[in-house]
Scaffold this motif. Sequence first.
Motif, PDB file in Angstrom:
ATOM      1  N   VAL A   9       5.707   1.500  10.873  1.00 36.17           N
ATOM      2  CA  VAL A   9       6.646   1.464  11.989  1.00 36.17           C
ATOM      3  C   VAL A   9       5.978   0.874  13.226  1.00 36.17           C
ATOM      4  CG1 VAL A   9       8.139   2.843  13.467  1.00 36.17           C
ATOM      5  CG2 VAL A   9       7.904   3.417  11.051  1.00 36.17           C
ATOM      6  N   PHE A  10       4.725   1.257  13.467  1.00 37.79           N
ATOM      7  CA  PHE A  10       4.001   0.687  14.604  1.00 37.79           C
ATOM      8  C   PHE A  10       3.925  -0.828  14.485  1.00 37.79           C
ATOM      9  CE2 PHE A  10       2.451   5.000  15.338  1.00 37.79           C
ATOM     10  CZ  PHE A  10       2.355   5.043  16.725  1.00 37.79           C
ATOM     11  N   LEU A  11       3.703  -1.327  13.275  1.00 33.48           N
ATOM     12  CA  LEU A  11       3.570  -2.765  13.075  1.00 33.48           C
ATOM     13  C   LEU A  11       4.896  -3.487  13.273  1.00 33.48           C
ATOM     14  CD1 LEU A  11       1.760  -5.126  12.246  1.00 33.48           C
ATOM     15  CD2 LEU A  11       2.334  -4.639   9.856  1.00 33.48           C
ATOM     16  N   CYS A  12       5.990  -2.899  12.777  1.00 36.37           N
ATOM     17  CA  CYS A  12       7.303  -3.556  12.892  1.00 36.37           C
ATOM     18  C   CYS A  12       7.806  -3.580  14.335  1.00 36.37           C
ATOM     19  CB  CYS A  12       8.325  -2.841  12.006  1.00 36.37           C
ATOM     20  SG  CYS A  12       8.033  -3.040  10.252  1.00 36.37           S
ATOM     21  N   ASN A  13       7.429  -2.552  15.119  1.00 40.59           N
ATOM     22  CA  ASN A  13       7.814  -2.486  16.531  1.00 40.59           C
ATOM     23  C   ASN A  13       9.327  -2.626  16.716  1.00 40.59           C
ATOM     24  OD1 ASN A  13       7.295  -2.200  19.261  1.00 40.59           O
ATOM     25  ND2 ASN A  13       7.014  -4.397  19.588  1.00 40.59           N
ATOM     26  N   PRO A  14      10.136  -1.765  16.060  1.00 37.99           N
ATOM     27  CA  PRO A  14      11.596  -1.902  16.112  1.00 37.99           C
ATOM     28  C   PRO A  14      12.162  -1.301  17.403  1.00 37.99           C
ATOM     29  CG  PRO A  14      11.017  -0.031  14.783  1.00 37.99           C
ATOM     30  CD  PRO A  14       9.720  -0.628  15.219  1.00 37.99           C
ATOM     31  N   PRO A  15      13.380  -1.698  17.779  1.00 37.66           N
ATOM     32  CA  PRO A  15      13.981  -1.143  18.995  1.00 37.66           C
ATOM     33  C   PRO A  15      14.525   0.272  18.822  1.00 37.66           C
ATOM     34  CG  PRO A  15      15.457  -2.736  17.992  1.00 37.66           C
ATOM     35  CD  PRO A  15      14.174  -2.796  17.214  1.00 37.66           C
ATOM     36  N   ILE A  16      14.788   0.680  17.552  1.00 35.55           N
ATOM     37  CA  ILE A  16      15.332   2.013  17.278  1.00 35.55           C
ATOM     38  C   ILE A  16      14.461   2.684  16.238  1.00 35.55           C
ATOM     39  CG2 ILE A  16      17.382   3.330  16.615  1.00 35.55           C
ATOM     40  CD1 ILE A  16      19.041   0.817  17.238  1.00 35.55           C
ATOM     41  N   LEU A  17      14.107   3.933  16.471  1.00 33.26           N
ATOM     42  CA  LEU A  17      13.235   4.665  15.560  1.00 33.26           C
ATOM     43  C   LEU A  17      13.967   5.837  14.928  1.00 33.26           C
ATOM     44  CD1 LEU A  17      10.005   4.951  17.757  1.00 33.26           C
ATOM     45  CD2 LEU A  17      10.460   3.280  15.960  1.00 33.26           C
ATOM     46  N   ILE A  18      13.624   6.102  13.672  1.00 33.22           N
ATOM     47  CA  ILE A  18      14.131   7.278  12.968  1.00 33.22           C
ATOM     48  C   ILE A  18      12.932   7.997  12.379  1.00 33.22           C
ATOM     49  CG2 ILE A  18      15.485   8.108  11.022  1.00 33.22           C
ATOM     50  CD1 ILE A  18      17.357   5.744  11.432  1.00 33.22           C
ATOM     51  N   PRO A  36       5.641  -8.861   6.523  1.00 31.01           N
ATOM     52  CA  PRO A  36       4.653  -9.484   5.619  1.00 31.01           C
ATOM     53  C   PRO A  36       3.805 -10.554   6.285  1.00 31.01           C
ATOM     54  CG  PRO A  36       6.822  -9.362   4.584  1.00 31.01           C
ATOM     55  CD  PRO A  36       7.009  -9.008   6.020  1.00 31.01           C
ATOM     56  N   GLU A  37       4.320 -11.178   7.337  1.00 34.91           N
ATOM     57  CA  GLU A  37       3.584 -12.266   7.980  1.00 34.91           C
ATOM     58  C   GLU A  37       2.554 -11.765   8.994  1.00 34.91           C
ATOM     59  OE1 GLU A  37       7.039 -11.344  10.665  1.00 34.91           O
ATOM     60  OE2 GLU A  37       6.647 -11.452   8.504  1.00 34.91           O
ATOM     61  N   ALA A  38       2.395 -10.453   9.132  1.00 30.56           N
ATOM     62  CA  ALA A  38       1.481  -9.897  10.130  1.00 30.56           C
ATOM     63  C   ALA A  38       0.038 -10.299   9.841  1.00 30.56           C
ATOM     64  CB  ALA A  38       1.594  -8.366  10.142  1.00 30.56           C
ATOM     65  N   THR A  39      -0.727 -10.503  10.895  1.00 32.47           N
ATOM     66  CA  THR A  39      -2.140 -10.836  10.760  1.00 32.47           C
ATOM     67  C   THR A  39      -2.949  -9.566  10.497  1.00 32.47           C
ATOM     68  OG1 THR A  39      -2.568 -10.575  13.125  1.00 32.47           O
ATOM     69  CG2 THR A  39      -1.842 -12.748  12.364  1.00 32.47           C
ATOM     70  N   GLY A  77       2.459  -0.361  -5.422  1.00 29.65           N
ATOM     71  CA  GLY A  77       1.190  -0.848  -5.942  1.00 29.65           C
ATOM     72  C   GLY A  77       0.736  -2.078  -5.177  1.00 29.65           C
ATOM     73  N   GLY A  78      -0.417  -2.018  -4.557  1.00 29.19           N
ATOM     74  CA  GLY A  78      -0.935  -3.117  -3.747  1.00 29.19           C
ATOM     75  C   GLY A  78      -2.039  -2.612  -2.842  1.00 29.19           C
ATOM     76  N   THR A  79      -2.519  -3.478  -1.955  1.00 26.33           N
ATOM     77  CA  THR A  79      -3.589  -3.072  -1.057  1.00 26.33           C
ATOM     78  C   THR A  79      -3.034  -2.213   0.074  1.00 26.33           C
ATOM     79  OG1 THR A  79      -3.380  -5.000   0.387  1.00 26.33           O
ATOM     80  CG2 THR A  79      -4.806  -5.216  -1.551  1.00 26.33           C
ATOM     81  N   VAL A  80      -3.950  -1.542   0.779  1.00 31.90           N
ATOM     82  CA  VAL A  80      -3.559  -0.738   1.937  1.00 31.90           C
ATOM     83  C   VAL A  80      -2.903  -1.634   2.976  1.00 31.90           C
ATOM     84  CG1 VAL A  80      -4.434   0.653   3.845  1.00 31.90           C
ATOM     85  CG2 VAL A  80      -5.343   0.987   1.545  1.00 31.90           C
ATOM     86  N   ALA A  81      -3.504  -2.804   3.215  1.00 31.22           N
ATOM     87  CA  ALA A  81      -2.964  -3.735   4.214  1.00 31.22           C
ATOM     88  C   ALA A  81      -1.556  -4.187   3.838  1.00 31.22           C
ATOM     89  CB  ALA A  81      -3.885  -4.941   4.357  1.00 31.22           C
ATOM     90  N   GLU A  82      -1.316  -4.454   2.558  1.00 31.79           N
ATOM     91  CA  GLU A  82       0.013  -4.893   2.115  1.00 31.79           C
ATOM     92  C   GLU A  82       1.035  -3.779   2.296  1.00 31.79           C
ATOM     93  OE1 GLU A  82      -1.333  -8.089  -1.361  1.00 31.79           O
ATOM     94  OE2 GLU A  82      -0.923  -5.993  -1.865  1.00 31.79           O
TER      95      GLU A  82
END
Length: 486
Positions: free
Chosen positions: A399-408, A348-351, A336-341
């Motif tokens: 996932v695009f926002l987190c930009n992790p080194p390993i993807l599942i 969470p600190e993403a612009t 429950g929250g906004t699309v952006a959240e």
Amino acid sequence: MYHPYEINHPLFKTALALICRDCFAAGEILSHVTSDLDKVSETLQTGLLKLIVAIGTVIGSLIVMFYYSIPFTCIFLVFMVITMVITKIVAQKNLESASKRQETIGTLTGIAEEFYNGRNVIKAYNHEAQSLAQVAACAEENRAANQRTDFLTFCVNPLIRLITRLAYVVIAVLAGRAMLSGSMTVGVVQAFFQYINQTAEPLTEASYMINSLQSALASAERTFALLDEEEEVPDNPSPAVLEHAAGRIAFEHVSFGYDPDHLLMRDISFSAQPGQKIAVVGSTGAGKTTLINLLMRFYEVNGGKITVDGVASAEMSRSELRRNFGMVLQDTWLFGGTVAENIACGKPEATREEIIAAAKAAKADYFIRTMPQGYDTILSNEAGNLSAGQRQLLTIARVFLCNPPILILDEATSSVDTRTEAEIGKAMKKLMDGRTSFVIAHRLSTIRDADKILFMEHGNIIEQGDHKTLLAKKGAYAALYYSQFE
């Protein structure tokens, strides 16, 4: 000291671990951490203090009563013993009834949660009448348990008062004879009866509180039963730190089973180099998702080890390990929250600019902007106003926002149309460039470019290699591949 509803409380940690292992239904867990804790909290805050005050008052009054008349006090004690015996019998019955009540609350909560989540399926199969009947039956069972428990709780007060009034009558008759014979004065009798009055009401209150405590004891037993369940293996007190993994993954002779006596996986070994795409394929129930769960340390291995850049995952804290992974599941989850959240769940600190860029990369920006408040549109925890494909696009944007080194990616595009799947595939290919990625797929056409394909059957890897190598073997993978393209 933990507050009962603090997220770091051991009860919540155990509950989360049991939900992950599917040991308890979510609704039953909910009843443990709400209804049961409320009962215990209420009793500890009010009932226990009243019980202590009542016991202290009774003991003090009895001491003075012994000073005035030992025989009359002994008579009163006989009636006190009778009240204690009755209280014990009723309390035992009340404990059993309260335990049954809490069980019915857990069952009713579980069914309500289950039916709410599956309401569309219930409607689709015209199962409303049966579902209502099942809920009504559980509600009736809970009502009967509540009625019996409340009766046993509130019947003690009038019963104890009746017995103390009988004690008044007996002592009054004997005291009258004593006054007539001159062995006791009117003043002593009057003082003695004052202390009887001062003792009777706290005695009634104590009996009532002892009986009321049974509900708290029943809830406490259920709570401690939950706490006594096996918890997650604690993190290493001196965990290894892996700031930004390169993506070198290795399974070294890994074995696993939900029951240690019945292993599902035996001697699983393979490796993935940085930047490689690893595809995991096989029939339903072959163990593909379990393999990923072991990699993420949702389960602990029974033997062998899993390493990330040469560091055993068991030597790292779970949060440190999972910080290096981005995961898109077939079953989407939005809170429950906004699309952006929701998109910024892992960061969470993403612009706002970063969130929009991630949504564009996931091909979700267009439909988000068509929503009433765009990125500020409030979603329920079910996100009922979004299609399954749109929900999946939002999880991909995470996932695009987190930009992790390993993807599942566990069937990450299973709910989108062919054109959107192709567009996401291009974006995914760009995202996976330079990153180690694990892809679970049923459509083998999507993983032909994988560096390594793991074909699983009955929990074990029976074939591994690239697409051309496995086709040349003409084994299980080749048979499955050709069956899809006949």
